[in-house]
Design a protein around this motif. Structure first.
Motif, PDB file in Angstrom:
ATOM      1  N   ASN A  57      49.754  24.768  47.420  1.00 28.11           N
ATOM      2  CA  ASN A  57      49.515  26.056  46.746  1.00 28.11           C
ATOM      3  C   ASN A  57      49.838  25.967  45.261  1.00 28.11           C
ATOM      4  O   ASN A  57      50.112  26.960  44.627  1.00 28.11           O
TER       5      ASN A  57
ATOM      6  N   PHE B 274      51.500  20.287  44.862  1.00 29.69           N
ATOM      7  CA  PHE B 274      51.614  21.033  46.116  1.00 29.69           C
ATOM      8  C   PHE B 274      50.290  21.663  46.505  1.00 29.69           C
ATOM      9  O   PHE B 274      49.416  21.887  45.671  1.00 29.69           O
TER      10      PHE B 274
ATOM     11  N   MET C  80      55.024  15.634  42.083  1.00 32.18           N
ATOM     12  CA  MET C  80      54.358  16.092  43.303  1.00 32.18           C
ATOM     13  C   MET C  80      53.384  17.221  42.983  1.00 32.18           C
ATOM     14  O   MET C  80      53.671  18.082  42.166  1.00 32.18           O
TER      15      MET C  80
ATOM     16  N   ARG D 278      51.046  18.843  35.242  1.00 32.29           N
ATOM     17  CA  ARG D 278      52.505  18.880  35.338  1.00 32.29           C
ATOM     18  C   ARG D 278      53.022  17.550  35.882  1.00 32.29           C
ATOM     19  O   ARG D 278      54.098  17.093  35.514  1.00 32.29           O
TER      20      ARG D 278
ATOM     21  N   ALA E 295      52.143  25.733  43.362  1.00 35.29           N
ATOM     22  CA  ALA E 295      53.527  26.019  42.991  1.00 35.29           C
ATOM     23  C   ALA E 295      53.735  26.025  41.478  1.00 35.29           C
ATOM     24  O   ALA E 295      54.692  25.478  40.964  1.00 35.29           O
ATOM     25  N   LEU E 296      52.812  26.665  40.765  1.00 29.76           N
ATOM     26  CA  LEU E 296      53.010  26.840  39.321  1.00 29.76           C
ATOM     27  C   LEU E 296      53.979  27.994  39.115  1.00 29.76           C
ATOM     28  O   LEU E 296      54.011  28.921  39.914  1.00 29.76           O
ATOM     29  N   TYR E 297      54.763  27.910  38.028  1.00 30.45           N
ATOM     30  CA  TYR E 297      55.682  29.018  37.740  1.00 30.45           C
ATOM     31  C   TYR E 297      54.856  30.173  37.188  1.00 30.45           C
ATOM     32  O   TYR E 297      54.295  30.064  36.103  1.00 30.45           O
ATOM     33  N   PRO E 298      54.793  31.295  37.934  1.00 33.23           N
ATOM     34  CA  PRO E 298      53.850  32.348  37.562  1.00 33.23           C
ATOM     35  C   PRO E 298      54.164  33.008  36.218  1.00 33.23           C
ATOM     36  O   PRO E 298      53.285  33.567  35.589  1.00 33.23           O
ATOM     37  N   HIS E 299      55.427  32.947  35.807  1.00 34.01           N
ATOM     38  CA  HIS E 299      55.805  33.660  34.586  1.00 34.01           C
ATOM     39  C   HIS E 299      55.730  32.785  33.347  1.00 34.01           C
ATOM     40  O   HIS E 299      56.007  33.235  32.257  1.00 34.01           O
TER      41      HIS E 299
ATOM     42  N   ARG F 198      43.901  25.911  38.087  1.00 32.64           N
ATOM     43  CA  ARG F 198      45.311  25.845  38.496  1.00 32.64           C
ATOM     44  C   ARG F 198      45.637  24.474  39.053  1.00 32.64           C
ATOM     45  O   ARG F 198      46.691  23.914  38.800  1.00 32.64           O
TER      46      ARG F 198
ATOM     47  N   TYR G 118      57.999  22.045  31.438  1.00 34.03           N
ATOM     48  CA  TYR G 118      59.307  22.405  32.021  1.00 34.03           C
ATOM     49  C   TYR G 118      60.127  21.194  32.488  1.00 34.03           C
ATOM     50  O   TYR G 118      61.299  21.072  32.171  1.00 34.03           O
ATOM     51  N   GLY G 119      59.451  20.317  33.229  1.00 28.70           N
ATOM     52  CA  GLY G 119      60.154  19.143  33.750  1.00 28.70           C
ATOM     53  C   GLY G 119      60.701  18.261  32.624  1.00 28.70           C
ATOM     54  O   GLY G 119      61.798  17.715  32.718  1.00 28.70           O
TER      55      GLY G 119
ATOM     56  N   ASN H 228      54.551  25.459  31.865  1.00 31.10           N
ATOM     57  CA  ASN H 228      54.550  24.886  33.205  1.00 31.10           C
ATOM     58  C   ASN H 228      54.574  23.371  33.132  1.00 31.10           C
ATOM     59  O   ASN H 228      55.310  22.716  33.865  1.00 31.10           O
TER      60      ASN H 228
ATOM     61  N   ARG I 173      48.020  33.008  36.485  1.00 31.02           N
ATOM     62  CA  ARG I 173      47.201  34.000  37.206  1.00 31.02           C
ATOM     63  C   ARG I 173      45.857  34.225  36.526  1.00 31.02           C
ATOM     64  O   ARG I 173      44.934  34.723  37.150  1.00 31.02           O
TER      65      ARG I 173
END
Lengths: 358, 282
Positions: free
Chosen positions: A84, A82, A80, A147, A86-90, A140, A99-100, A96, A133
């Motif tokens: 916004n 999103f 999916m 992702r 919804a990336l992991y900011p850290h 982004r 991760y999945g 990113n 960021r």
């Protein structure tokens, strides 16, 4: 790859609010389906039910041949994107995207191969070590798509992915999403309230309103032959004009005493009964003459560059006509509109359904 | 806004300097006193310039203590205080981050009630519940143990509240994205929430470390062995001697030593969380 099948899917929220009222829809394998409608029409809820982020109150959702009502989002083989991002900011861009796959226990070298591949496709290779960021909105957005791509899912879900971008970037990313989907051939479901996005992206356009499907078809079908007044006024910009009229006889209606011919008209309508006459601003010819024509009082003109929009009244109802710039003098106060019988849409004032040939 | 008022600036700086002076001067005097011998302080000849007894005083304080009073070396007390403060700070962080995680991300019956019960404990500081707490700790045989020192103090409504507020600002989509990425609740907590909470954790650590370090009443109640004494109690005991002269130079050295760890924690952690505040963007 797999198609998606919805069978009378319902969503009822606490307090008996029915957000989705029994939607049935078949989305073919590899096609690009766009759900479009005004805010609150249930399109996002429907998408989130397919994703598994909302429980399904009734009906069945199938991905491929598998009923997924009770399947966890992670096990539905979907990805999916999103609104916004919804990336992991850290996490770095690489992490990113990885991760999945990591959570699924994919081997390290396979992860690296897939992430590199996705990064190449999306042209984000230089940013792999950066944090989200440090990226622009468009970049982004690409990472969010990356992702989704690395997972090689059965279905892509997009939840208004372009609405956080500025207008120029939106057009550019729209083209890229389309190209990407073509190249990967993955079934995609895309939610938007923007009808231009909906028209340009979709193979299959689903117009929704009030938790129900208004019409399903190719963009051309939906534009050419809207099934309800809602679809007629929602798809197309500027929206279709709706005039009050009466039935004169087979193939003829009258608007404010002016008779016009109609090609697509249901048989057996009672002469004298009320009917709604829909005309697209781009379908009537301003200043033209012909067998059927309407007269219009012009109030003001909007300049759009290549075209001008004349705002005014026909038979007492608001009316907008589009004309090429220079074709009509801007200070014109009265216009004659030539109407092609093939471009007239008729709707039932009560049910708002199309009164075309069956 | 352009501001050019030299006199206004002068007044502002003067006020600040005065404030700093009022706070810092007693600290300075304590430091100076820790560098003289007992006699110089007692006969009132101590100047405001540090003396030459610092190495002797600090060595004695750290490793020998005031043999004539409590007989415990301050080094040992510092170890006790440090273990207690760390235990309290880390325990509070662990407990409150987990309870905030539960309250924000899980839908269980009486979730609101649970939250409000935690919230209400804000009104019940250690002093209010000290008798029942003492009774429980004593019955469990935890008097004179580190567990007894730490455990009753680690429940933290403040921390839970702080983490809850922070978790509420994290967009739901992040949770949804990790669900789709195949991360369960605990993995979401470990991989996403904790890394994002680093600045909050740092802030809480600073506050709670100092809170733990400065505990007086609780350690006073439950520690009877001098080997379990904390430094804050140590200072107090050095000042109230019966038969012998108070060894002011040792007491002042102890005071200076007692100030150091909290100061270091503030200096070190402040850099971390200011850096975090500047960098974090959700």
């Amino acid at each position: 790859m797999a198609g998606v099948t919805l069978d009378t899917v319902r969503k009822v929220y606490a307090g008996n609010v029915e957000a989705v009222k029994g939607v049935s829809l078949g989305i073919e394998d590899g096609s690009f389906c766009v759900l479009v409608g005004p805010s609150g029409c249930g399109k996002s809820t429907l998408l989130r039910m397919i994703a598994g982020l909302e429980t399904i109150s009734g009906g069945e959702v199938k991905i491929g041949n598998r009923v997924v009502n009770q399947v966890e989002p992670a096990d539905r083989d979907i990805a999916m994107v999103f609104q916004n991002y919804a990336l992991y900011p850290h996490m770095s861009v690489y992490d990113n995207m990885a991760y999945g796959l990591k959570n699924r226990g994919t081997p390290k070298d396979e992860i690296e191969k897939r992430v590199k591949e996705a990064a190449r496709i999306l042209a984000i290779e230089p940013f792999l070590t950066r944090k989200p960021r440090a990226l622009s909105g468009g970049q982004r957005q690409r990472v969010a798509m990356g992702r989704a791509i690395v997972r090689k899912p059965q279905v892509f879900l997009f939840d208004e992915p372009l609405s956080n971008l500025d207008a120029k970037l939106r057009v550019q990313m729209r083209v890229e999403i389309k190209r990407l989907q073509r190249a990967l051939g993955v079934t995609s479901i895309y939610v938007t309230h923007d009808q231009v996005e909906a028209m340009t992206l979709s193979d299959k356009l689903v117009v929704m309103s009030g938790g129900q499907i208004e019409q399903v078809g190719t963009p051309a079908e939906v534009y050419r032959r809207p099934e309800t007044r809602f679809v007629a006024t929602f798809i197309g910009s500027p929206p279709m004009n709706i005039l009050p009229g009466t039935v004169e006889g087979p193939g003829r209606v009258s608007v404010g005493g002016q008779s016009i011919a109609v090609t697509d008209m249901r048989d057996g309508l009672t002469p004298g009964s009320a009917i709604e006459v829909g005309l697209r601003p781009e379908d009537v010819q301003a200043g033209g003459t012909g067998a059927s024509s309407l007269s219009m009082d012009v109030d003001f003109v909007e300049e759009l560059g290549a075209t001008q929009l004349f705002h005014g009244k026909v038979a007492g109802a608001e009316f907008v006509v589009q004309a090429s710039t220079g074709q009509i003098a801007a200070d014109t106060r009265k216009l004659t509109l030539a109407v092609d019988p093939a471009n007239v849409h008729l709707f039932d004032p009560q049910t708002t359904k199309r009164l075309g040939r069956v | 806004m352009v501001e050019n008022r030299p006199f206004g600036n002068f007044i502002a700086y003067l006020t600040l300097a005065l404030g700093v002076f009022i706070v810092a001067f007693p600290v300075y005097v304590a430091f100076v006193a820790s560098t003289y011998d007992s006699a110089t302080i007692s006969n009132g000849n101590m100047s405001l310039i540090p003396g030459d007894q610092a190495p002797v005083n600090y060595y004695r304080t750290l490793f020998e203590g005031t043999a004539r009073t409590s007989g415990q070396s301050v080094g040992g007390m510092m170890v006790n205080s440090f273990i207690m403060a760390m235990g309290i700070a880390l325990g509070k962080i662990l407990i409150s981050i987990l309870s905030a995680f539960a309250v924000v991300y899980f839908n269980f019956p009486f979730r609101k009630t649970a939250f409000w019960i935690i919230f209400i404990t804000l009104m019940l500081p250690v002093e209010v519940r000290i008798y029942p707490t003492y009774k429980i700790v004593a019955d469990l045989g935890m008097l004179d143990t580190y567990t007894g020192l730490i455990l009753p103090l680690i429940a933290s409504a403040t921390g839970t509240l702080l983490f809850r507020q922070f978790f509420m600002t994290i967009p739901d989509e992040l949770l949804e994205a990790s669900k789709i990425d195949g991360a369960g609740a605990f993995r979401f907590f470990k991989d996403t929430l904790v890394p994002l909470s680093v600045t909050t954790i740092a802030a809480l650590f600073v506050i709670q470390f100092i809170y733990g370090w400065n505990q007086y009443l609780w350690p006073l109640l439950i520690t009877t062995k001098s080997s379990m004494q904390t430094i804050v109690i140590g200072i107090k005991q050095m000042l109230t001697t019966q038969d012998v002269l108070t060894e002011w130079q040792i007491a002042m050295t102890t005071a200076v030593l007692a100030m150091l760890p909290p100061v270091l924690v503030v200096i070190f952690m402040q850099r971390l969380f200011v850096k975090g505040l500047v960098e974090t963007e959700k």
